[in-house]
Design an enzyme around this catalytic site. Structure first.
Site, mmCIF file in Angstrom:
data_model
loop_
_atom_site.group_PDB
_atom_site.id
_atom_site.type_symbol
_atom_site.label_atom_id
_atom_site.label_comp_id
_atom_site.label_asym_id
_atom_site.label_seq_id
_atom_site.Cartn_x
_atom_site.Cartn_y
_atom_site.Cartn_z
ATOM 1 N N ARG A 96 0.840 -1.214 0.000
ATOM 2 C CA ARG A 96 0.000 0.000 0.000
ATOM 3 C C ARG A 96 0.866 1.251 0.000
ATOM 4 O O ARG A 96 0.473 2.287 -0.533
ATOM 5 C CB ARG A 96 -0.923 0.002 1.213
ATOM 6 C CG ARG A 96 -2.034 -1.025 1.084
ATOM 7 C CD ARG A 96 -3.110 -0.829 2.145
ATOM 8 N NE ARG A 96 -4.171 -1.801 1.966
ATOM 9 C CZ ARG A 96 -4.305 -2.931 2.681
ATOM 10 N NH1 ARG A 96 -3.431 -3.205 3.628
ATOM 11 N NH2 ARG A 96 -5.294 -3.759 2.446
ATOM 12 N N SER B 209 -0.776 -16.466 6.410
ATOM 13 C CA SER B 209 -1.927 -15.669 6.815
ATOM 14 C C SER B 209 -3.138 -16.486 7.266
ATOM 15 O O SER B 209 -4.232 -16.307 6.761
ATOM 16 C CB SER B 209 -2.331 -14.758 5.635
ATOM 17 O OG SER B 209 -3.271 -13.806 6.064
ATOM 18 N N ASN C 56 -4.528 -17.663 13.550
ATOM 19 C CA ASN C 56 -4.003 -18.370 14.733
ATOM 20 C C ASN C 56 -5.050 -18.428 15.844
ATOM 21 O O ASN C 56 -5.203 -19.441 16.517
ATOM 22 C CB ASN C 56 -2.774 -17.661 15.334
ATOM 23 C CG ASN C 56 -1.787 -17.195 14.308
ATOM 24 O OD1 ASN C 56 -2.149 -16.493 13.387
ATOM 25 N ND2 ASN C 56 -0.536 -17.580 14.472
ATOM 26 N N CYS C 57 -5.746 -17.308 16.011
ATOM 27 C CA CYS C 57 -6.677 -17.197 17.140
ATOM 28 C C CYS C 57 -7.845 -18.170 17.011
ATOM 29 O O CYS C 57 -8.492 -18.489 18.003
ATOM 30 C CB CYS C 57 -7.198 -15.765 17.238
ATOM 31 S SG CYS C 57 -5.866 -14.576 17.224
HETATM 32 C C1 LIG Z 1 -3.631 -21.056 19.270
HETATM 33 C C2 LIG Z 1 -3.312 -19.598 19.309
HETATM 34 C C3 LIG Z 1 -4.300 -18.693 19.641
HETATM 35 C C4 LIG Z 1 -4.015 -17.326 19.713
HETATM 36 N N1 LIG Z 1 -5.014 -16.470 20.040
HETATM 37 C C5 LIG Z 1 -4.750 -15.143 20.072
HETATM 38 C C6 LIG Z 1 -5.783 -14.208 20.364
HETATM 39 O O1 LIG Z 1 -6.945 -14.599 20.577
HETATM 40 N N2 LIG Z 1 -5.460 -12.883 20.377
HETATM 41 C C7 LIG Z 1 -4.180 -12.453 20.110
HETATM 42 O O2 LIG Z 1 -3.920 -11.248 20.122
HETATM 43 N N3 LIG Z 1 -3.176 -13.326 19.844
HETATM 44 C C8 LIG Z 1 -3.436 -14.649 19.805
HETATM 45 N N4 LIG Z 1 -2.435 -15.521 19.530
HETATM 46 C C9 LIG Z 1 -1.078 -15.007 19.340
HETATM 47 C C10 LIG Z 1 -0.903 -14.508 17.922
HETATM 48 O O3 LIG Z 1 -1.265 -15.526 17.020
HETATM 49 C C11 LIG Z 1 0.554 -14.140 17.728
HETATM 50 O O4 LIG Z 1 0.861 -13.088 18.616
HETATM 51 C C12 LIG Z 1 0.817 -13.711 16.293
HETATM 52 O O5 LIG Z 1 0.522 -14.760 15.402
HETATM 53 C C13 LIG Z 1 2.275 -13.308 16.152
HETATM 54 O O6 LIG Z 1 2.515 -12.978 14.814
HETATM 55 P P1 LIG Z 1 3.941 -13.222 14.194
HETATM 56 O O7 LIG Z 1 3.858 -12.782 12.773
HETATM 57 O O8 LIG Z 1 4.978 -12.671 15.066
HETATM 58 O O9 LIG Z 1 4.148 -14.824 14.235
HETATM 59 P P2 LIG Z 1 3.303 -15.962 13.513
HETATM 60 O O10 LIG Z 1 1.927 -15.499 13.201
HETATM 61 O O11 LIG Z 1 3.469 -17.183 14.345
HETATM 62 O O12 LIG Z 1 4.070 -16.172 12.136
HETATM 63 C C14 LIG Z 1 5.409 -16.530 12.103
HETATM 64 C C15 LIG Z 1 5.642 -17.379 10.863
HETATM 65 O O13 LIG Z 1 7.032 -17.355 10.566
HETATM 66 C C16 LIG Z 1 7.395 -18.619 10.048
HETATM 67 N N5 LIG Z 1 8.851 -18.795 10.219
HETATM 68 C C17 LIG Z 1 9.514 -18.967 11.380
HETATM 69 N N6 LIG Z 1 10.839 -19.093 11.151
HETATM 70 C C18 LIG Z 1 11.004 -19.000 9.820
HETATM 71 C C19 LIG Z 1 12.144 -19.077 8.964
HETATM 72 N N7 LIG Z 1 13.372 -19.249 9.467
HETATM 73 N N8 LIG Z 1 11.961 -18.960 7.619
HETATM 74 C C20 LIG Z 1 10.710 -18.764 7.106
HETATM 75 N N9 LIG Z 1 9.590 -18.705 7.871
HETATM 76 C C21 LIG Z 1 9.742 -18.807 9.205
HETATM 77 C C22 LIG Z 1 6.595 -19.595 10.901
HETATM 78 O O14 LIG Z 1 6.461 -20.836 10.228
HETATM 79 C C23 LIG Z 1 5.274 -18.849 11.066
HETATM 80 O O15 LIG Z 1 4.311 -19.267 10.128
HETATM 81 C C24 LIG Z 1 -2.700 -16.877 19.435
HETATM 82 C C25 LIG Z 1 -1.696 -17.795 19.087
HETATM 83 C C26 LIG Z 1 -1.994 -19.143 19.002
HETATM 84 C C27 LIG Z 1 -0.910 -20.124 18.632
#
Ligand SMILES: Cc1cc2nc3c(=O)[nH]c(=O)nc-3n(C[C@H](O)[C@H](O)[C@H](O)COP(=O)(O)OP(=O)(O)OC[C@H]3O[C@@H](n4cnc5c(N)ncnc54)[C@H](O)[C@@H]3O)c2cc1C
Length: 297
Positions: free
Chosen positions: A26, A43, A46-47
């Site tokens: 964007r 995408s 997770n929640c």
């Molecule tokens: C079951 C569950 C329920 C949740 N419920 C809530 C909720 O209700 N409210 C809320 O605010 N938060 C919730 N969360 C937390 C929220 O999902 C996380 O805070 C959020 O997803 C973090 O985003 P992120 O992009 O940092 O990591 P993620 O969304 O986990 O994405 C990281 C991605 O990076 C990829 N990756 C890692 N290492 C590498 C690498 N070396 N090379 C390439 N790819 C890589 C992983 O495979 C993963 O897919 C929940 C989490 C879970 C697991």
């Protein structure tokens, strides 16, 4: 200022990574935006994972918020799944990637690098951790495994370890599916983020729904559960994932270790011109203690 023709590479394709990619598009119509994800899905919601396991979300497709095809079509993002980023050369501004399908490695130059590799669940180093009926929950593959096991489970008994948000969501969903659930928590109260006065009524509610709540239960108790596992009392042992439980020996934290070593972690994502951190991976240097804290943003 990002040059118009910049190559923006994003590591991690779920909450933080996919949002960063679409936001970048964007803000810059011309940049090349490459989103790298080591797993199959990007995408996803997770929640919603516990609610799909429990059947409250019936349609698995609903968890998949945006597919690689959608991101390519709508935002011109080059999404590459099954690509594990193995190392970063900050000086040369390039990363090394392993294609998890072919096994080949290749390198990719970047102008801007956004790190959103998330966190990994903490798995206590206990005997039995590799048993087929022990699970952690973080991604779609975990979800599919747990759901299949829950659907096939005859004894309908489960242990949830950790009473954070995700642990409690799993308790709720397992109870909803007719499981007899035991909840083990290391600290003296459930949901340790809350004041004890607020946690108490929640604990009572759990007990009213037949959940056995074990507080101050640490390693010995786990072992007891694991022993009972042989009698099939334990059908699930899951550990509550979360940013604070990031296990530095696994997955995303291979990069984390490199960042720790090279001192890339930032006070704020903008600390460094070329490297930005996002989501659960974001770290902050506490200037008083000189220690680095995981600080999701
Ligand atoms: C079951 C569950 C329920 C949740 N419920 C809530 C909720 O209700 N409210 C809320 O605010 N938060 C919730 N969360 C937390 C929220 O999902 C996380 O805070 C959020 O997803 C973090 O985003 P992120 O992009 O940092 O990591 P993620 O969304 O986990 O994405 C990281 C991605 O990076 C990829 N990756 C890692 N290492 C590498 C690498 N070396 N090379 C390439 N790819 C890589 C992983 O495979 C993963 O897919 C929940 C989490 C879970 C697991």
């Amino acid at each position: 200022m990002v040059p118009k023709t910049a190559t923006i590479v994003i590591v991690g394709g779920v909450a933080g990574g996919a949002s960063a990619a679409t936001r970048a598009r964007r803000m810059n119509e011309h940049a090349e935006i490459i989103l790298l994800e080591k797993d199959e899905h990007v995408s996803f919601a997770n929640c919603g994972l516990p609610y799909y396991i429990g059947g409250e979300i019936a349609d698995r497709q609903k968890l998949l918020v945006a597919t690689p095809e959608f991101l390519a079509r709508r935002f011109r993002i080059d999404v590459r799944t099954c690509q594990n980023v193995e190392s970063i050369d900050r000086v040369g501004k390039a990363i090394t990637i392993r294609n998890l399908v072919s096994g080949e490695t290749y390198s990719l130059a970047y102008d801007k690098l956004i790190l959103a590799p998330g966190a990994a669940p903490l798995m206590p180093p206990l005997p039995g951790r590799d048993a087929a009926n022990v699970f952690t929950l973080r991604n779609m593959a975990d979800t599919d495994r747990i759901k299949a096991a829950a659907d096939a489970c005859v004894s309908k008994r489960a242990v949830v370890v950790g009473s954070g948000y995700i642990g409690l969501e799993m308790v709720e969903q397992l109870v909803r599916q007719g499981f007899q659930v035991a909840l083990a928590e290391l600290l003296p109260q459930i949901l340790p983020l809350l004041d004890v006065e607020m946690a108490q009524p929640l604990e009572e509610t759990l007990r009213r729904h037949g959940v056995e709540v074990y507080l101050r239960q640490a390693l010995e108790r786990f072992q007891l559960f694991l022993l009972l596992d042989q009698d099939r009392l334990l059908d699930f042992l899951r550990t509550a994932p979360g940013p604070n439980s990031a296990d530095r020996d696994h997955g995303p934290l291979d990069i984390g270790r490199q960042l720790d070593r090279d001192g890339v972690q930032g006070d704020h994502a903008e600390q460094n011109d070329e490297n930005h951190a996002d989501g659960d991976f974001h770290r902050v240097l506490d200037r008083e203690t000189d220690r680095i804290h995981v600080y999701p943003s």
